[in-house]
Design a protein around this motif. Structure first.
Motif, short mmCIF file in Angstrom:
data_model
loop_
_atom_site.label_atom_id
_atom_site.label_comp_id
_atom_site.label_asym_id
_atom_site.label_seq_id
_atom_site.Cartn_x
_atom_site.Cartn_y
_atom_site.Cartn_z
N ALA A 17 55.83 45.64 29.22
CA ALA A 17 55.38 46.43 30.36
C ALA A 17 56.29 46.10 31.54
O ALA A 17 56.70 44.95 31.71
N ALA A 18 56.59 47.11 32.33
CA ALA A 18 57.40 46.88 33.53
C ALA A 18 56.56 46.24 34.62
O ALA A 18 57.07 45.48 35.43
N CYS A 19 55.27 46.54 34.62
CA CYS A 19 54.35 45.91 35.56
C CYS A 19 52.95 45.97 34.99
O CYS A 19 52.66 46.76 34.09
N ALA A 20 52.11 45.09 35.49
CA ALA A 20 50.70 45.07 35.10
C ALA A 20 49.89 44.76 36.35
O ALA A 20 50.27 43.91 37.15
N GLN A 21 48.81 45.48 36.52
CA GLN A 21 47.95 45.31 37.68
C GLN A 21 46.57 44.87 37.23
O GLN A 21 45.97 45.51 36.36
N VAL A 22 46.10 43.79 37.81
CA VAL A 22 44.76 43.29 37.52
C VAL A 22 43.84 43.78 38.62
O VAL A 22 44.09 43.53 39.80
N GLY A 23 42.81 44.50 38.21
CA GLY A 23 41.87 45.05 39.17
C GLY A 23 40.68 44.13 39.37
O GLY A 23 40.39 43.28 38.53
N GLY A 24 40.00 44.32 40.47
CA GLY A 24 38.84 43.51 40.80
C GLY A 24 37.69 43.67 39.83
O GLY A 24 37.73 44.49 38.91
N GLN A 25 36.70 42.92 40.06
CA GLN A 25 35.54 42.93 39.19
C GLN A 25 34.90 44.32 39.11
O GLN A 25 34.86 45.04 40.09
N VAL A 26 34.42 44.62 37.92
CA VAL A 26 33.67 45.84 37.70
C VAL A 26 32.49 45.49 36.80
O VAL A 26 32.61 44.64 35.90
N ASP A 27 31.34 46.07 37.06
CA ASP A 27 30.19 45.83 36.21
C ASP A 27 30.13 46.93 35.16
O ASP A 27 30.11 48.12 35.51
N SER A 28 30.09 46.53 33.91
CA SER A 28 30.09 47.49 32.80
C SER A 28 28.75 47.44 32.07
O SER A 28 28.21 46.35 31.83
N THR A 29 28.25 48.59 31.73
CA THR A 29 27.04 48.72 30.93
C THR A 29 27.41 49.49 29.67
O THR A 29 28.05 50.54 29.76
N TYR A 30 27.02 48.97 28.51
CA TYR A 30 27.50 49.54 27.25
C TYR A 30 26.56 49.16 26.10
O TYR A 30 25.77 48.23 26.20
N TRP A 31 26.68 49.92 25.00
CA TRP A 31 25.95 49.61 23.77
C TRP A 31 26.70 48.52 23.03
O TRP A 31 27.92 48.61 22.84
N ARG A 65 25.76 45.81 19.60
CA ARG A 65 24.85 45.19 18.63
C ARG A 65 23.41 45.68 18.81
O ARG A 65 22.48 44.90 19.02
N SER A 66 23.24 46.99 18.77
CA SER A 66 21.94 47.67 18.79
C SER A 66 21.18 47.57 20.11
O SER A 66 19.97 47.78 20.15
N GLY A 67 21.87 47.26 21.19
CA GLY A 67 21.19 47.21 22.47
C GLY A 67 22.14 47.47 23.62
O GLY A 67 23.35 47.53 23.45
N VAL A 68 21.56 47.63 24.78
CA VAL A 68 22.35 47.86 25.98
C VAL A 68 22.65 46.51 26.61
O VAL A 68 21.76 45.66 26.76
N ASP A 69 23.91 46.30 26.96
CA ASP A 69 24.34 45.05 27.57
C ASP A 69 25.07 45.37 28.87
O ASP A 69 25.61 46.47 29.03
N THR A 70 25.08 44.43 29.78
CA THR A 70 25.81 44.58 31.05
C THR A 70 26.60 43.30 31.28
O THR A 70 26.09 42.20 31.04
N SER A 71 27.85 43.45 31.70
CA SER A 71 28.66 42.28 32.01
C SER A 71 29.66 42.61 33.11
O SER A 71 29.93 43.78 33.40
N THR A 72 30.20 41.57 33.70
CA THR A 72 31.24 41.72 34.71
C THR A 72 32.58 41.59 34.01
O THR A 72 32.79 40.67 33.21
N GLU A 73 33.48 42.52 34.31
CA GLU A 73 34.79 42.52 33.66
C GLU A 73 35.89 42.73 34.69
O GLU A 73 35.63 43.15 35.81
N TRP A 74 37.12 42.44 34.30
CA TRP A 74 38.31 42.68 35.11
C TRP A 74 39.19 43.64 34.33
O TRP A 74 39.36 43.51 33.12
N SER A 75 39.75 44.62 35.02
CA SER A 75 40.61 45.60 34.36
C SER A 75 42.07 45.19 34.49
O SER A 75 42.46 44.53 35.45
N VAL A 76 42.83 45.55 33.49
CA VAL A 76 44.27 45.35 33.52
C VAL A 76 44.92 46.68 33.17
O VAL A 76 44.56 47.30 32.16
#
Length: 106
Positions: A30-44, A46-57
């Motif tokens: 990659a010529a460059c990579a940008q790390v983004g701030g925290q984001v809260d993700s909600t997703y399915w 293992r048979s349930g809804v989960d929420t976690s804090t993630e960082w995007s690249v």
């Protein structure tokens, strides 16, 4: 205008995001990579809804380096099923597309 690829993923820790970004740029995948701030993700999971804090690249690469970049992200990613999204976009500035191409040469 020339085409570039934008690859996006998310991880569960800033330190992991930084390592993925540095490895891709150092390895000329990659010529460059940008790390983004925290984001809260909600997703399915293992048979349930989960929420976690993630960082995007977000990685910018040349089309001919895309497969190698995706392979590296997949191999280094801590998730069992990583989100790896690829967009092929036209650069609005031919100079930027040239820069991306030049800085992704092995």
């Amino acid at each position: 205008m020339d085409q570039i690829c934008v690859v996006t993923t998310v991880v569960d820790a800033r330190s992991v995001a930084d390592v993925l970004a540095a490895a891709a740029v150092t390895g000329r995948l990659a010529a460059c990579a940008q790390v983004g701030g925290q984001v809260d993700s909600t997703y399915w999971w293992r048979s349930g809804v989960d929420t976690s804090t993630e960082w995007s690249v977000q990685f910018k690469t040349a089309p001919d380096r895309l497969a190698a970049l995706v392979d590296q992200i997949r191999a280094s990613h801590p998730y069992e099923v990583p989100e790896i999204l690829v967009s092929r976009v036209e650069s609005g500035d031919p100079g930027y597309a040239t820069w991306v191409h030049e800085h992704t040469r092995p």
